[in-house]
Design an enzyme around this catalytic site. Structure first.
Site, PDB file in Angstrom:
ATOM      1  CD  GLU A 175       3.845   1.302 -19.022  1.00 19.00           C
ATOM      2  OE1 GLU A 175       3.622   1.425 -20.247  1.00 19.00           O
ATOM      3  OE2 GLU A 175       3.442   2.110 -18.180  1.00 19.00           O
ATOM      4  CD  GLU A 318       6.369   8.614 -20.296  1.00 20.00           C
ATOM      5  OE1 GLU A 318       7.139   9.306 -19.571  1.00 20.00           O
ATOM      6  OE2 GLU A 318       5.832   9.066 -21.322  1.00 20.00           O
TER       7      GLU A 318
END
Length: 367
Positions: A175, A318
């Protein structure tokens, strides 16, 4: 909502003999039983979840979903909101940590915009699934409507369904969204019953004073919105984020299609908690990549009854932890597929020794 409800009906605990076959095969390899520890556990779980023996990893994908958060207006982040859009462009150029680690692991990174506030230039690798230009400020009202939360979840479902047709066999979660540790802390607090003080950390690197302010904002948001802890969709709508709800959809789809799902860190963990609250059987399909240094991450792992495979003092998000775990998963599968057995190598098995024990190692009792 019909799409989500239909998919939820497909989620049930894994059945079949693939996990048992993997356990038996591991015991025939040229090593003391259980001597590869949790690498053996990982191989067995990949087989059990997928229902395939031997398990294969041909096309792992990390889904890195991006969106912005209205709560940033409360001063909860050390970085300005524009960084979300800038980092999405970095992902698309292949220059972020998740890109580097995914290349190392032989995984693809799929980047989707579920609600980045700043306009993003068109890019052939960017999937635009925008729900809105960021969530509303949860400190002043619900972050999104229930309809928006379901739309974000179903966007995640659609991502997995599309890639499944291209051979997707291992899912990584990632994310990006400035302010999303605030949303994740609120989600975890709501779903576990723990106080914001217990689950809130420093996120992008705020000071201790900044952390205390962040806690105050979360407390205000929870008191104002009163999310229903029995309803994962309501929690996501009241205090979540579009990318977190999207990841919940990715996780639910993985469970429905029997694809192992690697949970990245704290924020992906919050999405997993919501997914499990929506459909409890989802927990059987989850693998925890690493132990994030965010304080709430330990509580997430405990609530999901997961033990992470790595502890590297990471907290980037991430999908970086998921990428590293994909490398471990590949190693586990290769152990099963390439290592010689006692019989094939002409090595005497310990079963020939009268002092050998038939007992299996304790990790075989994974949930």
């Amino acid at each position: 909502m019909a799409t989500l409800l239909k998919l939820l009906d497909c989620i049930a605990p894994p059945v079949g003999t693939a996990g048992v076959q993997a356990a038996q095969a591991l015991d025939q390899l040229t090593k003391p039983r259980g001597s590869l520890g949790r690498l053996e556990e990982l191989a067995q779980r990949l087989a059990a979840i997928s229902g395939r023996f031997p398990p294969e990893i041909r096309r792992p994908v990390i889904f890195t979903l991006a969106a912005d958060h209205g709560v940033v207006a409360e001063g909860v982040s050390a970085y300005p909101q524009i960084v979300t859009a800038q980092m999405v462009e970095n992902f698309l150029r292949g220059g972020a940590a998740v890109n580097v680690l995914a290349r190392h692991a032989g995984a693809e990174v799929i980047v989707a915009d579920l609600g980045v506030a700043a306009p993003l230039p068109a890019h052939p690798a960017l999937l635009s699934l925008r729900i809105a230009a960021g969530t509303a400020n949860m400190a002043k009202g619900a972050a999104m409507t229930r309809r928006e939360a379901v739309a974000a979840i179903e966007a995640g479902l659609g991502l997995v369904e599309a890639e499944r047709g291209k051979g997707l066999d291992l899912i990584g979660t990632g994310e990006m969204g400035i302010g999303n540790t605030t949303a994740a802390s609120a989600i975890v607090s709501a779903l576990t019953g723990l106080s914001p003080v217990e689950v809130t950390g420093w996120g992008t690197g705020v000071t201790e004073e900044g952390r205390r302010h962040k806690i105050t904002v979360i407390e205000r948001a929870l008191a104002l919105n009163r999310p229903d802890a029995t309803d994962g969709v309501d929690v996501l709508a009241k205090v979540g984020g579009f990318e977190i709800a999207g990841l919940a959809g990715v996780i639910l789809a993985g469970a429905a299609f029997r694809i192992p799902v690697i949970i990245d860190g704290f924020i992906a963990g919050a999405a997993a908690l919501a997914a499990v609250r929506i459909k409890p059987e989802t927990r059987h399909f989850l693998l925890a990549s690493h132990r994030s240094t965010e304080p709430g991450a330990e509580h997430v792992l405990a609530a999901l009854a997961l033990v992470p495979y790595l502890d590297l003092q990471m907290r980037l998000g991430e999908g970086t932890g998921a990428a590293l775990c994909i490398g471990l998963a590949r190693a586990a599968v290769k152990i099963l597929g390439e290592m010689a057995t006692f019989k094939s190598a002409g090595v005497t098995d310990r079963s020939a020794c009268p002092l050998s024990s038939p007992r299996s190692p304790s990790w075989r009792s994974f949930p």
